[in-house]
Design a protein around this motif. Structure first.
Motif, mmCIF file in Angstrom:
data_model
loop_
_atom_site.group_PDB
_atom_site.id
_atom_site.type_symbol
_atom_site.label_atom_id
_atom_site.label_comp_id
_atom_site.label_asym_id
_atom_site.label_seq_id
_atom_site.Cartn_x
_atom_site.Cartn_y
_atom_site.Cartn_z
ATOM 1 N N UNK A 169 -0.301 -12.244 8.264
ATOM 2 C CA UNK A 169 -1.061 -12.807 7.351
ATOM 3 C C UNK A 169 -1.827 -11.764 6.417
ATOM 4 N N UNK A 170 -1.551 -10.532 6.796
ATOM 5 C CA UNK A 170 -2.024 -9.306 5.924
ATOM 6 C C UNK A 170 -0.834 -8.457 5.454
ATOM 7 N N UNK A 171 -1.140 -7.799 4.218
ATOM 8 C CA UNK A 171 -0.163 -7.147 3.585
ATOM 9 C C UNK A 171 -0.633 -5.821 2.958
ATOM 10 N N UNK A 172 0.338 -4.792 2.668
ATOM 11 C CA UNK A 172 -0.093 -3.908 1.842
ATOM 12 C C UNK A 172 -0.638 -4.574 0.234
ATOM 13 N N UNK A 173 -1.459 -3.901 -0.195
ATOM 14 C CA UNK A 173 -1.869 -4.530 -1.596
ATOM 15 C C UNK A 173 -0.986 -4.339 -2.612
ATOM 16 N N UNK A 174 -1.006 -4.986 -3.628
ATOM 17 C CA UNK A 174 -0.393 -5.059 -4.834
ATOM 18 C C UNK A 174 -1.362 -4.167 -5.969
ATOM 19 N N UNK A 175 -0.730 -4.161 -7.083
ATOM 20 C CA UNK A 175 -1.462 -3.733 -8.168
ATOM 21 C C UNK A 175 -2.904 -4.586 -8.412
ATOM 22 N N UNK A 176 -2.503 -5.983 -8.674
ATOM 23 C CA UNK A 176 -3.713 -6.747 -9.004
ATOM 24 C C UNK A 176 -4.802 -6.634 -7.794
#
Length: 409
Positions: free
Chosen positions: A110-117
């Motif tokens: 449910x958690x991820x590396x962030x994207x640009x946005x």
């Protein structure tokens, strides 16, 4: 969504001014709480998450509409290290990761590396927008080098430094501890991976990219319940546990093999439904039987059978996340001409090449697979390509023809 463009790094992130914490600055934990502006970290919505894989608990904080880790990730995956190979540094600063492992599910479910946005929104909400001397609003007051740190929003960035392999001078592998920190982002293209940085030396933030595999950086995870986690490969030379099925196209009675990857079901064969402005490669009917048809962009928009749709960029991105953003296209392909092909997810991509809408010119058979995708907001056919060394998305020319893979609604 509010957006702020990431500023590119103007000076080399890896040219450390120092890599220890020997500064004699006063401990910022002794500062009065009155130094924190009301309405920021003092009133931020906070929480915690337990990583069920190893039982570690991480502080979390809501900034704007996003939930972030308020600590650096410390989950042990292959090729991750503690700064100076000291376990005490992992406990304080988290681990340092290669992008390859970080993007393949280093964050908990449910958690991820962030994207640009995500990063742009973080910078917008905190006002930490580039070279404006305001990075201290994101920096933890536990960084003893920096009494100026205010951590106004509870992000609590720890200046965890970096790892950069120096085979000639191994003593220089680590640098930047206590000075700045870099955090991997999800995006990577053309053998480079993106990251954002927080620099206490110059009190600024920004973003840049580096060649994949050369550095190890920190990880901050962001919550997103709608995204797809990395899926373990299901196929090897000796085993095949992929989740296959079939699709019968009621329009012509043709049956296609399908495969489910994560929560998404894809056609595992190229579409071969004849519509106007679709052709067989080299105008040979037998090519349609093995490689499917090649469609113009307009023809592809309505080519998929009922209950299935032409993939858009979100579908391609989800496939990339689930298969690990691997730059080696062989992970999702299978063909004798590509000796490294493993077809590890049962998608069985065929490099069927492409052609022109005149139906007269055909190129790239056995070299590149191009798949036409839905029109995006820029009226671009958001296509996907795979060759023998990498894969990615791009805007496809509207005067060419491409293969089609449909995805289930």
């Amino acid at each position: 969504m509010k957006k702020v463009l990431l500023l590119l790094l103007a000076t080399s992130l890896l040219a450390a001014c120092g890599d220890d914490e020997s500064s004699s600055s006063a401990n910022p934990d002794e500062q009065s709480s009155s130094s924190i502006e009301k309405g920021s970290s003092s009133s931020a919505e906070k929480g915690s998450v337990v990583d069920e894989r190893d039982g570690q608990t991480y502080k979390t904080v809501k900034i704007g509409d996003q939930w972030w880790f308020a600590e650096n990730l410390n989950y042990d995956v292959p090729n991750s290290v503690c700064y100076d190979n000291r376990e005490t540094n992992c406990k304080k600063y988290g681990r340092l990761y290669r992008w390859q492992e970080a993007v393949k599910g280093a964050c908990p479910e449910g958690w991820f590396l962030p994207r640009y946005a995500d990063v742009n929104e973080l910078f917008y909400e905190t006002g930490a927008t580039g070279y404006s001397e305001n990075a201290f609003v994101l920096i933890s007051r536990k960084n003893v080098n920096w009494s100026e740190a205010t951590d106004d929003y509870g992000f609590s960035a720890m200046m965890g430094g970096y790892f950069r392999l120096d085979e000639d001078n191994p003593e220089n592998n680590f640098g930047g501890l206590g000075q700045y920190s870099s955090y991997w982002q999800e995006e990577g293209v053309d053998s480079k991976a993106d990251y954002f940085f927080i620099n206490a030396n110059s009190n600024d933030v920004g973003g840049s990219s580096t060649f994949i595999g050369l550095e190890k950086f920190s990880v901050r995870c962001v919550k997103d319940e709608n995204r797809d986690n990395f899926v373990q490969p299901c196929k090897t030379d000796s085993t095949d546990t992929c989740d296959y099925g079939t699709l019968t196209d009621e329009r012509d009675g043709r049956t296609y093999k399908t495969v489910t990857i994560g929560k998404h079901t894809w056609m595992a064969e190229n579409l071969n439904y004849e519509v106007e402005n679709s052709w067989c490669y080299d105008n040979k009917p037998e090519k349609c039987e093995t490689n499917g048809r090649l469609y113009s962009g307009d023809a592809s928009l309505n080519a998929c059978p009922s209950g299935w749709h032409l993939p858009g960029k979100e579908d391609w991105d989800a496939l990339a996340r689930m298969t690990g953003f691997d730059e080696q296209g062989w992970v999702v392909t299978g063909l004798e001409e590509w000796p490294d092909a493993t077809d590890a997810y049962g998608l069985s991509v065929i490099p069927a090449g492409n052609g022109t809408i005149s139906g007269k010119t055909y190129i790239n058979e056995n070299k590149i697979a191009y798949f036409c995708g839905a029109l995006d907001e820029n009226e671009c056919y958001s296509g996907w390509f795979v060759n023998s060394s990498r894969m990615g998305t791009e805007c496809l020319a509207d005067n060419d023809t491409y293969a089609v893979r449909c995805v289930k609604d």
